[in-house]
Design a protein around this motif. Structure first.
Motif, PDB file in Angstrom:
ATOM      1  N   LYS A 187     -20.888 -12.308 -24.402  1.00  0.00           N
ATOM      2  CA  LYS A 187     -20.490 -10.577 -24.896  1.00  0.00           C
ATOM      3  C   LYS A 187     -19.313 -10.803 -24.312  1.00  0.00           C
ATOM      4  O   LYS A 187     -18.542 -11.518 -23.436  1.00  0.00           O
ATOM      5  CB  LYS A 187     -21.649 -10.357 -23.047  1.00  0.00           C
ATOM      6  N   ARG A 188     -18.190 -10.150 -25.783  1.00  0.00           N
ATOM      7  CA  ARG A 188     -17.171 -10.821 -25.092  1.00  0.00           C
ATOM      8  C   ARG A 188     -16.470  -9.493 -24.197  1.00  0.00           C
ATOM      9  O   ARG A 188     -15.262 -10.538 -23.453  1.00  0.00           O
ATOM     10  CB  ARG A 188     -16.099  -9.865 -26.364  1.00  0.00           C
ATOM     11  N   SER A 189     -17.111  -8.434 -23.042  1.00  0.00           N
ATOM     12  CA  SER A 189     -16.582  -8.203 -22.036  1.00  0.00           C
ATOM     13  C   SER A 189     -16.420  -9.028 -21.049  1.00  0.00           C
ATOM     14  O   SER A 189     -14.812  -8.809 -20.378  1.00  0.00           O
ATOM     15  CB  SER A 189     -17.509  -6.989 -21.997  1.00  0.00           C
ATOM     16  N   GLU A 190     -16.615  -9.828 -20.829  1.00  0.00           N
ATOM     17  CA  GLU A 190     -16.643 -11.068 -20.022  1.00  0.00           C
ATOM     18  C   GLU A 190     -15.724 -11.959 -20.028  1.00  0.00           C
ATOM     19  O   GLU A 190     -15.016 -12.365 -19.163  1.00  0.00           O
ATOM     20  CB  GLU A 190     -18.057 -12.001 -19.982  1.00  0.00           C
ATOM     21  N   PHE A 191     -15.085 -11.973 -21.017  1.00  0.00           N
ATOM     22  CA  PHE A 191     -13.171 -12.680 -21.489  1.00  0.00           C
ATOM     23  C   PHE A 191     -12.332 -11.244 -21.608  1.00  0.00           C
ATOM     24  O   PHE A 191     -11.491 -11.839 -21.681  1.00  0.00           O
ATOM     25  CB  PHE A 191     -13.778 -13.012 -22.662  1.00  0.00           C
ATOM     26  N   GLY A 192     -12.446 -10.622 -21.023  1.00  0.00           N
ATOM     27  CA  GLY A 192     -12.148  -8.877 -21.115  1.00  0.00           C
ATOM     28  C   GLY A 192     -11.322  -8.975 -22.482  1.00  0.00           C
ATOM     29  O   GLY A 192     -10.636  -7.804 -22.020  1.00  0.00           O
ATOM     30  N   VAL A 193     -12.317  -8.543 -23.158  1.00  0.00           N
ATOM     31  CA  VAL A 193     -12.460  -8.028 -24.440  1.00  0.00           C
ATOM     32  C   VAL A 193     -13.075  -6.959 -24.375  1.00  0.00           C
ATOM     33  O   VAL A 193     -14.666  -6.674 -24.828  1.00  0.00           O
ATOM     34  CB  VAL A 193     -13.056  -8.909 -25.724  1.00  0.00           C
ATOM     35  N   SER A 194     -12.972  -5.535 -23.969  1.00  0.00           N
ATOM     36  CA  SER A 194     -13.987  -3.903 -24.047  1.00  0.00           C
ATOM     37  C   SER A 194     -13.447  -3.173 -24.788  1.00  0.00           C
ATOM     38  O   SER A 194     -13.713  -2.042 -24.679  1.00  0.00           O
ATOM     39  CB  SER A 194     -13.568  -3.980 -22.503  1.00  0.00           C
ATOM     40  N   TYR A 195     -12.568  -3.741 -26.080  1.00  0.00           N
ATOM     41  CA  TYR A 195     -11.876  -2.967 -26.991  1.00  0.00           C
ATOM     42  C   TYR A 195     -12.868  -2.074 -27.557  1.00  0.00           C
ATOM     43  O   TYR A 195     -13.856  -2.767 -28.133  1.00  0.00           O
ATOM     44  CB  TYR A 195     -10.598  -2.725 -27.921  1.00  0.00           C
ATOM     45  N   ALA A 196     -13.082  -0.677 -28.098  1.00  0.00           N
ATOM     46  CA  ALA A 196     -14.308   0.393 -29.089  1.00  0.00           C
ATOM     47  C   ALA A 196     -15.604  -0.270 -28.136  1.00  0.00           C
ATOM     48  O   ALA A 196     -16.276   0.459 -29.092  1.00  0.00           O
ATOM     49  CB  ALA A 196     -13.975  -0.609 -30.015  1.00  0.00           C
ATOM     50  N   LEU A 197     -16.374  -0.434 -27.099  1.00  0.00           N
ATOM     51  CA  LEU A 197     -17.311  -0.628 -26.732  1.00  0.00           C
ATOM     52  C   LEU A 197     -17.901   0.804 -25.993  1.00  0.00           C
ATOM     53  O   LEU A 197     -16.595   1.616 -25.536  1.00  0.00           O
ATOM     54  CB  LEU A 197     -16.858  -1.634 -25.604  1.00  0.00           C
ATOM     55  N   PRO A 198     -18.962   1.252 -26.468  1.00  0.00           N
ATOM     56  CA  PRO A 198     -19.747   0.695 -26.932  1.00  0.00           C
ATOM     57  C   PRO A 198     -19.902   0.873 -28.247  1.00  0.00           C
ATOM     58  O   PRO A 198     -20.833   0.111 -29.362  1.00  0.00           O
ATOM     59  CB  PRO A 198     -20.938   1.149 -26.806  1.00  0.00           C
ATOM     60  N   ALA A 199     -19.081   1.310 -28.750  1.00  0.00           N
ATOM     61  CA  ALA A 199     -19.277   1.626 -30.669  1.00  0.00           C
ATOM     62  C   ALA A 199     -19.364   0.382 -31.454  1.00  0.00           C
ATOM     63  O   ALA A 199     -19.791  -0.104 -32.617  1.00  0.00           O
ATOM     64  CB  ALA A 199     -18.084   2.359 -30.838  1.00  0.00           C
ATOM     65  N   VAL A 200     -18.717  -0.778 -30.905  1.00  0.00           N
ATOM     66  CA  VAL A 200     -18.555  -2.730 -31.334  1.00  0.00           C
ATOM     67  C   VAL A 200     -19.393  -2.423 -30.308  1.00  0.00           C
ATOM     68  O   VAL A 200     -18.777  -2.805 -29.059  1.00  0.00           O
ATOM     69  CB  VAL A 200     -17.035  -2.494 -31.940  1.00  0.00           C
ATOM     70  N   SER A 201     -20.147  -3.873 -31.380  1.00  0.00           N
ATOM     71  CA  SER A 201     -21.154  -3.871 -30.026  1.00  0.00           C
ATOM     72  C   SER A 201     -20.460  -5.210 -29.128  1.00  0.00           C
ATOM     73  O   SER A 201     -19.391  -5.938 -29.248  1.00  0.00           O
ATOM     74  CB  SER A 201     -22.347  -4.661 -30.124  1.00  0.00           C
ATOM     75  N   ASP A 202     -20.741  -5.457 -27.746  1.00  0.00           N
ATOM     76  CA  ASP A 202     -20.557  -6.315 -26.840  1.00  0.00           C
ATOM     77  C   ASP A 202     -21.190  -7.606 -27.055  1.00  0.00           C
ATOM     78  O   ASP A 202     -19.591  -8.426 -27.307  1.00  0.00           O
ATOM     79  CB  ASP A 202     -21.154  -5.620 -25.489  1.00  0.00           C
ATOM     80  N   GLU A 203     -22.238  -7.508 -27.315  1.00  0.00           N
ATOM     81  CA  GLU A 203     -22.697  -8.770 -28.001  1.00  0.00           C
ATOM     82  C   GLU A 203     -22.476  -9.439 -29.277  1.00  0.00           C
ATOM     83  O   GLU A 203     -21.922  -8.558 -30.005  1.00  0.00           O
ATOM     84  CB  GLU A 203     -24.305  -9.167 -28.401  1.00  0.00           C
ATOM     85  N   VAL A 204     -21.965 -10.261 -29.224  1.00  0.00           N
ATOM     86  CA  VAL A 204     -20.790 -11.075 -30.772  1.00  0.00           C
ATOM     87  C   VAL A 204     -21.780 -12.241 -31.108  1.00  0.00           C
ATOM     88  O   VAL A 204     -22.555 -13.867 -30.208  1.00  0.00           O
ATOM     89  CB  VAL A 204     -19.509 -11.452 -30.246  1.00  0.00           C
ATOM     90  N   GLU A 205     -22.207 -12.646 -32.469  1.00  0.00           N
ATOM     91  CA  GLU A 205     -23.703 -13.781 -32.139  1.00  0.00           C
ATOM     92  C   GLU A 205     -22.548 -14.728 -33.146  1.00  0.00           C
ATOM     93  O   GLU A 205     -21.752 -13.819 -33.861  1.00  0.00           O
ATOM     94  CB  GLU A 205     -24.121 -13.063 -33.731  1.00  0.00           C
TER      95      GLU A 205
END
Length: 218
Positions: A187-205
């Motif tokens: 989850k990118r938000s856990e590393f301080g990357v919250s730009y464009a959430l939730p339009a661009v998913s929080d989960e990154v595969e």
């Protein structure tokens, strides 16, 4: 495409490198380019230090873009080492460094945006780092790898699955090589990357493909 497509691949690279490396510890290849041992014969894997082959190691990340598509990109600049002793798999250690100033989206505008404070903030955090903390063998060709990923100054635990492809002497360079595929979701938000959430998913595969070369061979 919109610049918001991409999220936080850097974690991937680091994580993946570690996972692959640890996976190597869990598997048992033969030292021939033609045959690979199918059982847990760890004696078939030489102990030593392995380095990621930059020409055959990459991290591919993917995110959901507005729910319309799955957008993918890669991290092209990663360095990783694996210290492995088949007799002491629990002590296997992988260290990976990802150069965040290099982005691979095939979109120069997006590449530039990913380097800003909206995403990786490369001016203040040019690299991401992953260090393994443990490996658990699942079966003869897979393992789970635990480690700590540091991105944008934030360190979080990351776990991924590593699948062993092959271990053998590479017929091209004559070096003993371990090949892996690794998978993780962060989850990118856990590393301080919250730009464009939730339009661009929080989960990154993340999908890592890697070949590690045994060092010190003549």
């Amino acid at each position: 495409m919109n610049q918001t497509f991409r999220s936080r691949p850097v974690l991937v690279l680091a994580t993946t490198a570690a996972a692959l490396s640890l996976s190597a510890c869990a598997y048992d290849p033969a030292t021939s380019a033609e045959t690979v041992s199918s059982g847990p014969d760890l004696a078939g894997i030489p102990a030593g230090t392995y380095a990621l082959d930059p020409a055959h190691g990459k991290i591919t990340w993917s995110v959901s873009h507005l729910g319309f598509s799955t957008y993918t990109g890669q991290f092209p600049a990663v360095e990783a080492t694996l210290q492995l002793d088949p007799a002491k798999l629990q002590n296997a250690k992988v260290t990976a460094t990802i150069d965040l100033t290099e982005q691979g989206t095939l979109n120069e505008q997006l590449n530039g945006h990913l380097k800003t404070a909206d995403f990786f903030d490369v001016e203040n955090h040019p690299q991401a780092r992953f260090v393994t903390t443990g490996v658990t063998v699942v079966d003869n060709d897979s393992a789970t790898v635990d480690g700590e990923l540091t991105l944008r100054g934030v360190t979080k635990p990351v776990r991924f699955t590593a699948n062993f492809n092959k271990g053998a002497v590479n017929p091209l360079d004559k070096k003993f090589t371990l090949g892996f595929d690794g998978y993780a979701t962060i989850k990118r938000s856990e590393f301080g990357v919250s730009y464009a959430l939730p339009a661009v998913s929080d989960e990154v595969e993340l999908h890592l493909e890697a070949e590690f070369k045994l060092q010190g061979e003549s």
